[in-house]
Scaffold this motif. Structure first.
Motif, PDB file in Angstrom:
ATOM      1  N   PHE A  16      39.993  32.823  47.863  1.00 49.92           N
ATOM      2  CA  PHE A  16      41.204  33.642  47.808  1.00 49.92           C
ATOM      3  C   PHE A  16      40.907  35.006  47.188  1.00 49.92           C
ATOM      4  N   TYR A  17      40.190  35.015  46.072  1.00 47.54           N
ATOM      5  CA  TYR A  17      39.883  36.270  45.398  1.00 47.54           C
ATOM      6  C   TYR A  17      38.931  37.143  46.204  1.00 47.54           C
ATOM      7  N   LYS A  18      38.023  36.544  46.948  1.00 47.30           N
ATOM      8  CA  LYS A  18      37.154  37.329  47.834  1.00 47.30           C
ATOM      9  C   LYS A  18      37.998  38.053  48.881  1.00 47.30           C
ATOM     10  N   LEU A  19      38.978  37.349  49.427  1.00 50.17           N
ATOM     11  CA  LEU A  19      39.860  37.959  50.421  1.00 50.17           C
ATOM     12  C   LEU A  19      40.706  39.055  49.789  1.00 50.17           C
ATOM     13  N   LEU A  20      41.195  38.818  48.574  1.00 53.94           N
ATOM     14  CA  LEU A  20      41.993  39.839  47.895  1.00 53.94           C
ATOM     15  C   LEU A  20      41.170  41.079  47.567  1.00 53.94           C
ATOM     16  N   ASP A  21      39.894  40.897  47.229  1.00 53.24           N
ATOM     17  CA  ASP A  21      39.017  42.048  47.008  1.00 53.24           C
ATOM     18  C   ASP A  21      38.941  42.907  48.263  1.00 53.24           C
ATOM     19  N   GLU A  22      38.861  42.250  49.402  1.00 49.52           N
ATOM     20  CA  GLU A  22      38.813  42.984  50.666  1.00 49.52           C
ATOM     21  C   GLU A  22      40.143  43.673  50.943  1.00 49.52           C
ATOM     22  N   VAL A  23      41.237  42.995  50.652  1.00 52.26           N
ATOM     23  CA  VAL A  23      42.561  43.596  50.845  1.00 52.26           C
ATOM     24  C   VAL A  23      42.690  44.867  50.002  1.00 52.26           C
ATOM     25  N   ILE A  24      42.240  44.808  48.757  1.00 50.09           N
ATOM     26  CA  ILE A  24      42.322  45.986  47.885  1.00 50.09           C
ATOM     27  C   ILE A  24      41.632  47.171  48.535  1.00 50.09           C
ATOM     28  N   LYS A  25      40.456  46.947  49.080  1.00 46.88           N
ATOM     29  CA  LYS A  25      39.718  48.034  49.727  1.00 46.88           C
ATOM     30  C   LYS A  25      40.445  48.550  50.968  1.00 46.88           C
ATOM     31  N   LEU A  26      41.031  47.634  51.728  1.00 48.52           N
ATOM     32  CA  LEU A  26      41.686  48.029  52.977  1.00 48.52           C
ATOM     33  C   LEU A  26      43.003  48.784  52.758  1.00 48.52           C
ATOM     34  N   VAL A  27      43.718  48.464  51.694  1.00 48.13           N
ATOM     35  CA  VAL A  27      45.039  49.075  51.504  1.00 48.13           C
ATOM     36  C   VAL A  27      45.048  50.196  50.474  1.00 48.13           C
ATOM     37  N   ILE A  87      46.966  45.780  44.623  1.00 50.43           N
ATOM     38  CA  ILE A  87      47.298  45.794  46.046  1.00 50.43           C
ATOM     39  C   ILE A  87      48.602  46.534  46.307  1.00 50.43           C
ATOM     40  N   LEU A  88      49.597  46.305  45.468  1.00 50.73           N
ATOM     41  CA  LEU A  88      50.947  46.804  45.750  1.00 50.73           C
ATOM     42  C   LEU A  88      51.239  48.199  45.232  1.00 50.73           C
ATOM     43  N   GLU A 101      45.210  53.445  48.688  1.00 53.66           N
ATOM     44  CA  GLU A 101      45.723  54.763  49.076  1.00 53.66           C
ATOM     45  C   GLU A 101      46.588  54.742  50.346  1.00 53.66           C
ATOM     46  N   LYS A 102      46.925  53.573  50.864  1.00 51.30           N
ATOM     47  CA  LYS A 102      47.790  53.482  52.048  1.00 51.30           C
ATOM     48  C   LYS A 102      49.252  53.535  51.616  1.00 51.30           C
ATOM     49  N   GLU A 103      50.088  54.081  52.451  1.00 52.55           N
ATOM     50  CA  GLU A 103      51.516  54.151  52.161  1.00 52.55           C
ATOM     51  C   GLU A 103      52.210  52.813  52.373  1.00 52.55           C
ATOM     52  N   LEU A 104      51.765  52.063  53.386  1.00 55.13           N
ATOM     53  CA  LEU A 104      52.408  50.806  53.751  1.00 55.13           C
ATOM     54  C   LEU A 104      51.385  49.690  53.815  1.00 55.13           C
ATOM     55  N   ILE A 105      51.855  48.474  53.506  1.00 54.13           N
ATOM     56  CA  ILE A 105      51.008  47.305  53.726  1.00 54.13           C
ATOM     57  C   ILE A 105      51.776  46.316  54.579  1.00 54.13           C
ATOM     58  N   ASN A 106      51.058  45.387  55.139  1.00 52.20           N
ATOM     59  CA  ASN A 106      51.628  44.382  56.024  1.00 52.20           C
ATOM     60  C   ASN A 106      52.667  43.530  55.280  1.00 52.20           C
ATOM     61  N   ARG A 107      53.868  43.478  55.802  1.00 54.54           N
ATOM     62  CA  ARG A 107      54.968  42.752  55.167  1.00 54.54           C
ATOM     63  C   ARG A 107      54.687  41.249  55.078  1.00 54.54           C
ATOM     64  N   LYS A 108      54.079  40.698  56.113  1.00 56.56           N
ATOM     65  CA  LYS A 108      53.759  39.270  56.122  1.00 56.56           C
ATOM     66  C   LYS A 108      52.766  38.943  55.004  1.00 56.56           C
ATOM     67  N   MET A 153      41.948  48.451  61.000  1.00 54.06           N
ATOM     68  CA  MET A 153      42.342  47.852  59.748  1.00 54.06           C
ATOM     69  C   MET A 153      43.420  46.786  59.951  1.00 54.06           C
ATOM     70  N   ASN A 154      44.418  47.056  60.778  1.00 54.55           N
ATOM     71  CA  ASN A 154      45.509  46.096  60.962  1.00 54.55           C
ATOM     72  C   ASN A 154      45.014  44.749  61.463  1.00 54.55           C
ATOM     73  N   ASP A 155      44.021  44.761  62.363  1.00 53.57           N
ATOM     74  CA  ASP A 155      43.481  43.496  62.866  1.00 53.57           C
ATOM     75  C   ASP A 155      42.850  42.687  61.734  1.00 53.57           C
ATOM     76  N   ARG A 156      42.105  43.344  60.873  1.00 55.77           N
ATOM     77  CA  ARG A 156      41.460  42.626  59.762  1.00 55.77           C
ATOM     78  C   ARG A 156      42.510  42.134  58.766  1.00 55.77           C
ATOM     79  N   ILE A 157      43.531  42.926  58.509  1.00 50.23           N
ATOM     80  CA  ILE A 157      44.607  42.477  57.611  1.00 50.23           C
ATOM     81  C   ILE A 157      45.280  41.237  58.194  1.00 50.23           C
TER      82      ILE A 157
END
Length: 107
Positions: free
Chosen positions: A37-48, A96-97, A50-57, A1-5
C-alpha cells in the motif's frame, strides 16, 4: 498519468480487504499488505505532486481506508500498530491531498 492512477486505484482497491479485515476482525496489521500500500502511495505522491486535481475515485478510496483504520485506532493506545498505521496514512494523505506550505515532511 491518468491511466497509471486508474491502475493504482484498482491495485489499492484490491488490497483493501487485506488491509482492513485483519484490523477489524483480529486487531492485527497485515504488514505485507501495508508495505505494498505504501509503495503505491509513494507513486501516487509523485504522480499528483503540484497537480490541481486528483482522481475522485482514488481520493474516496483513500478516505475510506483511512477513516476505517482511524476508527479502529480510537480503541487502541498510542503505541498500537493500528494507531501507528493510521498516523502513517494520515501523513501520506497530507502529501497527496495538498501541497503543504510547511515543507515536504518525511516518510
Amino acid at each position: 498519468m491518468n491511466d497509471r492512477i486508474e491502475e493504482i486505484t484498482k491495485l489499492i482497491n484490491d488490497l483493501t480487504t487485506d488491509l482492513l479485515v485483519p484490523i477489524r476482525t483480529s486487531k492485527l496489521v497485515n504488514k505485507e499488505a501495508f508495505s505494498e500500500f505504501y509503495k503505491l502511495l509513494d507513486e501516487v505522491i509523485k504522480l499528483v505532486s503540484e497537480k490541481e486535481l486528483i482522481n475522485r475515485k482514488l481520493a474516496g478510496l483513500l478516505f475510506f481506508i483511512y477513516t476505517t483504520i482511524s476508527a479502529e485506532a480510537e480503541h487502541t493506545n498510542y503505541s498500537s500498530p493500528i494507531f501507528l498505521e493510521a498516523s502513517k496514512i494520515e501523513d501520506y494523505l497530507s502529501k497527496i491531498l495538498w501541497d503543504s506550505p510547511f515543507g515536504k515532511g518525511t516518510i
